[in-house]
Write an enzyme that holds these catalytic residues in place. Structure first.
Site, PDB file in Angstrom:
ATOM      1  N   LYS A 120       0.874  -1.176   0.000  1.00 30.10           N
ATOM      2  CA  LYS A 120       0.000   0.000   0.000  1.00 30.10           C
ATOM      3  C   LYS A 120       0.908   1.220   0.000  1.00 30.10           C
ATOM      4  O   LYS A 120       1.853   1.289   0.800  1.00 30.10           O
ATOM      5  CB  LYS A 120      -0.870  -0.089   1.247  1.00 30.10           C
ATOM      6  CG  LYS A 120      -1.571   1.159   1.688  1.00 30.10           C
ATOM      7  CD  LYS A 120      -2.763   0.778   2.567  1.00 30.10           C
ATOM      8  CE  LYS A 120      -2.951   1.702   3.745  1.00 30.10           C
ATOM      9  NZ  LYS A 120      -4.186   1.424   4.491  1.00 30.10           N
ATOM     10  N   LYS A 161       1.291   5.296   0.475  1.00 28.31           N
ATOM     11  CA  LYS A 161       0.622   6.442   1.092  1.00 28.31           C
ATOM     12  C   LYS A 161       0.836   7.659   0.203  1.00 28.31           C
ATOM     13  O   LYS A 161       1.992   8.084  -0.010  1.00 28.31           O
ATOM     14  CB  LYS A 161       1.245   6.702   2.470  1.00 28.31           C
ATOM     15  CG  LYS A 161       0.836   5.670   3.493  1.00 28.31           C
ATOM     16  CD  LYS A 161      -0.648   5.732   3.719  1.00 28.31           C
ATOM     17  CE  LYS A 161      -1.044   5.177   5.050  1.00 28.31           C
ATOM     18  NZ  LYS A 161      -2.509   5.227   5.225  1.00 28.31           N
ATOM     19  N   ASP A 212      -3.340   4.537  -0.693  1.00 26.95           N
ATOM     20  CA  ASP A 212      -4.220   5.119   0.327  1.00 26.95           C
ATOM     21  C   ASP A 212      -4.016   6.634   0.276  1.00 26.95           C
ATOM     22  O   ASP A 212      -2.917   7.132   0.569  1.00 26.95           O
ATOM     23  CB  ASP A 212      -3.858   4.576   1.713  1.00 26.95           C
ATOM     24  CG  ASP A 212      -4.855   5.021   2.782  1.00 26.95           C
ATOM     25  OD1 ASP A 212      -5.766   5.811   2.458  1.00 26.95           O
ATOM     26  OD2 ASP A 212      -4.708   4.579   3.936  1.00 26.95           O
ATOM     27  N   GLU A 240      -7.800   3.586  -1.772  1.00 27.80           N
ATOM     28  CA  GLU A 240      -8.406   3.738  -0.442  1.00 27.80           C
ATOM     29  C   GLU A 240      -8.664   5.212  -0.147  1.00 27.80           C
ATOM     30  O   GLU A 240      -7.773   6.046  -0.282  1.00 27.80           O
ATOM     31  CB  GLU A 240      -7.429   3.133   0.587  1.00 27.80           C
ATOM     32  CG  GLU A 240      -7.903   3.177   2.014  1.00 27.80           C
ATOM     33  CD  GLU A 240      -6.970   2.381   2.947  1.00 27.80           C
ATOM     34  OE1 GLU A 240      -6.179   1.542   2.443  1.00 27.80           O
ATOM     35  OE2 GLU A 240      -7.016   2.616   4.158  1.00 27.80           O
ATOM     36  N   ASP A 284     -12.265   3.910   4.196  1.00 24.43           N
ATOM     37  CA  ASP A 284     -11.543   3.734   5.463  1.00 24.43           C
ATOM     38  C   ASP A 284     -12.037   4.792   6.457  1.00 24.43           C
ATOM     39  O   ASP A 284     -12.904   4.522   7.284  1.00 24.43           O
ATOM     40  CB  ASP A 284     -10.036   3.826   5.230  1.00 24.43           C
ATOM     41  CG  ASP A 284      -9.253   3.620   6.526  1.00 24.43           C
ATOM     42  OD1 ASP A 284      -9.869   3.194   7.522  1.00 24.43           O
ATOM     43  OD2 ASP A 284      -8.031   3.906   6.572  1.00 24.43           O
ATOM     44  N   LYS A 310     -11.747  -1.971  10.867  1.00 27.82           N
ATOM     45  CA  LYS A 310     -10.828  -1.626  11.957  1.00 27.82           C
ATOM     46  C   LYS A 310     -11.565  -1.749  13.277  1.00 27.82           C
ATOM     47  O   LYS A 310     -12.618  -1.118  13.446  1.00 27.82           O
ATOM     48  CB  LYS A 310     -10.278  -0.208  11.773  1.00 27.82           C
ATOM     49  CG  LYS A 310      -9.468  -0.060  10.493  1.00 27.82           C
ATOM     50  CD  LYS A 310      -8.728   1.255  10.404  1.00 27.82           C
ATOM     51  CE  LYS A 310      -7.863   1.278   9.142  1.00 27.82           C
ATOM     52  NZ  LYS A 310      -7.147   2.535   8.942  1.00 27.82           N
ATOM     53  N   GLU A 357      -3.724  -5.702   6.615  1.00 26.77           N
ATOM     54  CA  GLU A 357      -2.502  -4.877   6.724  1.00 26.77           C
ATOM     55  C   GLU A 357      -2.041  -4.879   8.186  1.00 26.77           C
ATOM     56  O   GLU A 357      -1.647  -3.835   8.706  1.00 26.77           O
ATOM     57  CB  GLU A 357      -2.762  -3.459   6.213  1.00 26.77           C
ATOM     58  CG  GLU A 357      -3.912  -2.771   6.940  1.00 26.77           C
ATOM     59  CD  GLU A 357      -4.231  -1.377   6.432  1.00 26.77           C
ATOM     60  OE1 GLU A 357      -3.749  -0.978   5.365  1.00 26.77           O
ATOM     61  OE2 GLU A 357      -4.982  -0.675   7.137  1.00 26.77           O
TER      62      GLU A 357
HETATM   63  C1  MUC Z   1      -4.743   4.121   7.213  1.00 21.72           C
HETATM   64  O1  MUC Z   1      -5.255   5.157   6.858  1.00 21.72           O
HETATM   65  O2  MUC Z   1      -5.057   3.119   6.597  1.00 21.72           O
HETATM   66  C2  MUC Z   1      -2.895   1.827   8.018  1.00 21.72           C
HETATM   67  C3  MUC Z   1      -1.773   1.408   7.390  1.00 21.72           C
HETATM   68  C4  MUC Z   1      -0.935   2.514   7.258  1.00 21.72           C
HETATM   69  O3  MUC Z   1       0.164   2.564   6.742  1.00 21.72           O
HETATM   70  O4  MUC Z   1      -1.562   3.600   7.770  1.00 21.72           O
HETATM   71  C5  MUC Z   1      -2.722   3.195   8.435  1.00 21.72           C
HETATM   72  C6  MUC Z   1      -3.838   4.117   8.414  1.00 21.72           C
HETATM   73 MG    MG Z   2      -6.417   4.182   5.272  1.00 22.15          MG
END
Ligand code: MUC
Ligand code: MG
Length: 373
Positions: free
Chosen positions: A167, A169, A198, A224, A249, A273, A327
């Site tokens: 994933k 960011k 994400d 995401e 999310d 979550k 994750e």
């Molecule tokens: C999120 O926003 O998903 C989960 C994995 C990660 O790297 O950050 C978190 C928060």
């Molecule tokens: Mg997220």
């Protein structure tokens, strides 16, 4: 008077170093802060739970300090003296008296389940109805912010057979810059890995329309939370037009949010979550809503340490479908542990213990060292 009572509840704030800075759209983590919950019962059993969020108040409505304060002042007094063996009754009592506070409630429910599992000699997964899979595939987040470093990190994870789902960011930089970064990583990894992004609400709808198209066209498997959790109409439109599936999310802050997202058709995948729903059992209610609506599932994290990670894992392992894996890599982002035997990751999977409760023991020495005074 109950036979076995909850005697005391302690919330301990613990600051732990991370292997590297972890960059999200809204915050760069330089360390992680856990709230460890110790729930002691009159039969001498202690249940462990964890309430952990990301970046103080940067991610959500609760911070480590507010979680501790609300447990100490409001939630613990409601539970002390209550039946330690009745998780339903205890959580109902909290829900009646306290709105929201899902992170705090999740840690407390995890501790109740851990204690009851230890008491009955059963893993938490069996208390939740029983596991239907052997382990959980675990994604890794590439979030150094540097393309070459992220590619090297992914290659290392593939070599170690630790992760093959990645994933990325994004959302903090110019859209064009982020897209270049993602496409370069996908090109380098090719079919050897699944690459997802994400955005952590970083785009507005006008940016997301084109960006989702580019991501889908370049082999990105999942997108995401591209836009604000508040913009429900925009989420519905994006979910209809994006070539890659959209995962909710931040949009899910409760089981009720999950229901209304499903009813509106605002996502085709839900990130589950425990902290966002108010505990492992509340999270399973969200999973059931998703299943009934034909929405796929992903086992999410708030980057918890070992306790919160295994509380999530014991619930995820009971799920019939988990199309997008999990994750649950939080413990691997930390350089220090506060439990005697850390969770085991092998062959791309997290192994979920079959020992009673969550299957963890606190390392008192280390907890003392890292606890905030
Ligand atoms: C999120 O926003 O998903 C989960 C994995 C990660 O790297 O950050 C978190 C928060
Ligand atoms: Mg997220």
């Amino acid at each position: 008077m109950h036979d076995i009572q909850i005697e005391s509840i302690q919330a301990v704030i613990v600051d732990l170093p991370t292997i590297r800075p972890h960059k999200l759209a809204m915050h760069t983590m330089q360390q992680q802060t856990l709230v460890v919950i110790r729930l002691r019962c009159s039969d001498g059993i202690e249940g462990l739970g964890e309430s952990t969020t990301i970046g103080g108040l940067a991610y959500g409505n609760e911070s480590p300090e507010s979680i501790k304060q609300n447990i100490d002042s409001h939630l613990a007094p409601l539970l002390v003296g209550q039946d330690a063996t009745n998780v339903n009754a205890a959580m109902l009592r909290l829900d009646k008296a306290a709105k929201g506070n899902t992170f705090a409630k999740s840690g407390l429910e995890s501790a109740l389940l851990d204690a009851q599992g230890k008491r009955l000699g059963l893993p938490v997964s069996e208390l939740l109805g029983g596991r239907v899979r052997d382990g959980l595939e675990v994604a890794w987040t590439l979030a150094s912010g540097d393309t070459a470093r992220d590619i090297a990190e992914a290659e290392q994870m593939l070599d170690l057979r630790r992760h093959r789902l990645f994933k990325l960011k994004i959302g903090a930089n110019e859209v064009a810059h982020d897209l270049k970064h993602v496409v370069a990583i996908k090109r380098a990894l090719g079919e050897r890995a699944s690459v997802r992004v994400d955005v952590n609400q970083g785009w507005d709808e006008s940016q997301a329309i084109r960006a989702c198209q580019v991501l889908g066209d370049n082999g990105i498997d999942l997108i995401e939370q591209p836009i604000s959790r508040i913009n429900r109409a925009g989420q519905v439109r994006l979910n209809q037009r994006s070539p890659a599936p959209i995962m909710a999310d931040e949009s899910i802050e409760s089981v009720e949010d999950a229901f209304s997202l499903a009813a509106d058709g605002a996502a085709s995948v839900f990130a589950l979550k425990i902290a966002k729903n108010g505990g492992p059992r509340a999270m399973l209610r969200t999973a059931q809503i998703a299943e009934a609506a034909g929405i796929a599932l992903y086992g999410g994290t708030m980057l918890e340490g070992a306790i919160g990670t295994l509380a999530s894992a014991h619930a995820f392992i009971t799920l019939r479908q988990l199309t997008w894996g999990t994750e649950l890599f939080g413990p691997l982002l930390l350089t220090e542990e506060i439990v005697t035997e850390p969770p085991v990751y092998r062959d791309f999977q997290l192994q979920v213990p079959r020992t009673p409760g969550l299957g963890l023991t606190l390392d008192e020495e280390r907890l003392k060292r890292f606890a905030r005074s």
